[in-house]
Write an enzyme that holds these catalytic residues in place. Structure first.
Site, PDB file in Angstrom:
ATOM      1  N   SER A   1       0.871  -1.269   0.030  1.00 38.24           N
ATOM      2  CA  SER A   1      -0.089   0.068  -0.049  1.00 38.24           C
ATOM      3  C   SER A   1       0.686   1.207  -0.108  1.00 38.24           C
ATOM      4  CB  SER A   1      -0.771  -0.087   1.042  1.00 38.24           C
ATOM      5  OG  SER A   1      -0.193   0.131   2.482  1.00 38.24           O
TER       6      SER A   1
ATOM      7  N   SER B   1      15.440  -6.818   1.616  1.00 38.23           N
ATOM      8  CA  SER B   1      16.497  -6.516   2.692  1.00 38.23           C
ATOM      9  C   SER B   1      16.768  -5.037   2.527  1.00 38.23           C
ATOM     10  CB  SER B   1      17.489  -7.566   2.341  1.00 38.23           C
ATOM     11  OG  SER B   1      18.505  -7.210   3.276  1.00 38.23           O
TER      12      SER B   1
ATOM     13  N   TYR C   1      17.576  -2.449  12.934  1.00 32.88           N
ATOM     14  CA  TYR C   1      17.126  -2.656  11.969  1.00 32.88           C
ATOM     15  C   TYR C   1      17.995  -3.630  11.037  1.00 32.88           C
ATOM     16  CZ  TYR C   1      15.873  -1.357   7.079  1.00 32.88           C
ATOM     17  OH  TYR C   1      15.230  -1.376   5.594  1.00 32.88           O
TER      18      TYR C   1
ATOM     19  N   LYS D   1      17.539  -7.435   8.649  1.00 32.69           N
ATOM     20  CA  LYS D   1      17.639  -7.527   7.183  1.00 32.69           C
ATOM     21  C   LYS D   1      18.987  -8.420   6.844  1.00 32.69           C
ATOM     22  CE  LYS D   1      14.206  -4.399   5.764  1.00 32.69           C
ATOM     23  NZ  LYS D   1      13.385  -5.029   5.130  1.00 32.69           N
TER      24      LYS D   1
END
Ligand SMILES: NC(=O)c1ccc[n+]([C@@H]2O[C@H](COP(=O)([O-])OP(=O)(O)OC[C@H]3O[C@@H](n4cnc5c(N)ncnc54)[C@H](OP(=O)(O)O)[C@@H]3O)[C@@H](O)[C@H]2O)c1
Length: 224
Positions: free
Chosen positions: A24, A155, A169, A173
């Site tokens: 979205s 990633s 974060y 990833k």
């Protein structure tokens, strides 16, 4: 940006069922539009229903035939595996088996390690890692039965090397790469191919949000 682990034959997008988590907004929305422009049927997955419906309308402007469908599913991909499995089953009943799953739903929190709330580490691992495991796990058996399918894990360049301020974060990833490499070994005999995408900084609503709290190595808020 995209690093295919093995080079497969190109997937034929006309008539294919493409599922995009995080479809979205930002990168996911652009991927959905590009697939739709090539004749794919699209399932968008994200949480905010209004944003999903707005994006559906936007994508439908690019229709190339009157049979194309954009289906919206509002679900949190990181919370409840059975729910994710159930909604993907319903999507497949409507639009057919998934040919391409793009795991793009993700978020980030930046800051110095000691300043990041402990629950942010859990939340990011939930959304960025488990939020890719759950949809993939939900479609893999059908892909194996059909002996075809593609899965993309989105990633980040912060998933290739650790960056200052990205202690919460980056590991989420990096984890996707481990998942992709191990999974590719299992599914290659079934003609299923896994791709890991490593986008650099990309101008999206998510990136704008992240930039509000980004720090540099002097510990200063970094203006972009
Ligand atoms: N932009 C960059 O510079 C950049 C660089 C490298 C990698 N990436 C990665 O690319 C992906 C997309 O980033 P973006 O910048 O395009 O982000 P974005 O604009 O914030 O879009 C994120 C999308 O994920 C959905 N989402 C977030 N959490 C979710 C959840 N728990 N369950 C279901 N859907 C969820 C959001 O919708 P709802 O909030 O409504 O759920 C939205 O559709 C992320 O994985 C990000 O880590 C981005």
């Amino acid at each position: 940006m995209v690093s295919p682990l093995i080079s497969p034959k190109p997937l034929k997008l006309p008539g294919a069922h493409v599922v995009v988590t995080g479809g979205s907004s930002g990168i996911g929305k652009c991927i959905a539009i590009e697939c739709y422009k090539q004749g794919a049927f699209i399932t968008l997955i994200a949480r905010d229903e209004n944003k999903l419906l707005q994006t559906k309308k936007e994508i439908e402007k690019y229709s190339v035939n009157d049979k194309q469908v954009v289906l919206c599913i509002s679900v949190d991909v990181s919370k409840d595996y059975e729910l994710v499995e159930n909604v993907l089953k319903q999507a497949q009943e409507k639009l057919g088996p998934v040919d391409l799953l793009v795991n793009c739903a993700g978020t980030s929190v930046t800051g110095k390690f000691e300043d990041i709330e402990v629950n942010s580490f859990e939340r990011l691992m939930g959304v960025n890692y488990l939020g890719s495991v759950y949809p993939s796990r939900a479609v893999i058996s059908t892909m194996k039965e059909r002996r075809m399918g593609r899965i993309v894990f989105v990633s980040s360049q912060a998933g290739q090397l650790g960056l200052f301020g990205y202690t919460a974060y980056s590991p989420t990833k990096f984890a996707l790469r481990g998942l992709a490499e191990a999974l590719q070994m299992e599914v290659k005999p079934y003609n299923i191919y896994i791709t890991v995408a490593y986008p650099p900084d990309t101008d999206t609503p998510g990136f704008a949000e992240e930039s509000k709290t980004k720090v540099n190595s002097s510990g200063m808020l970094q203006c972009v």
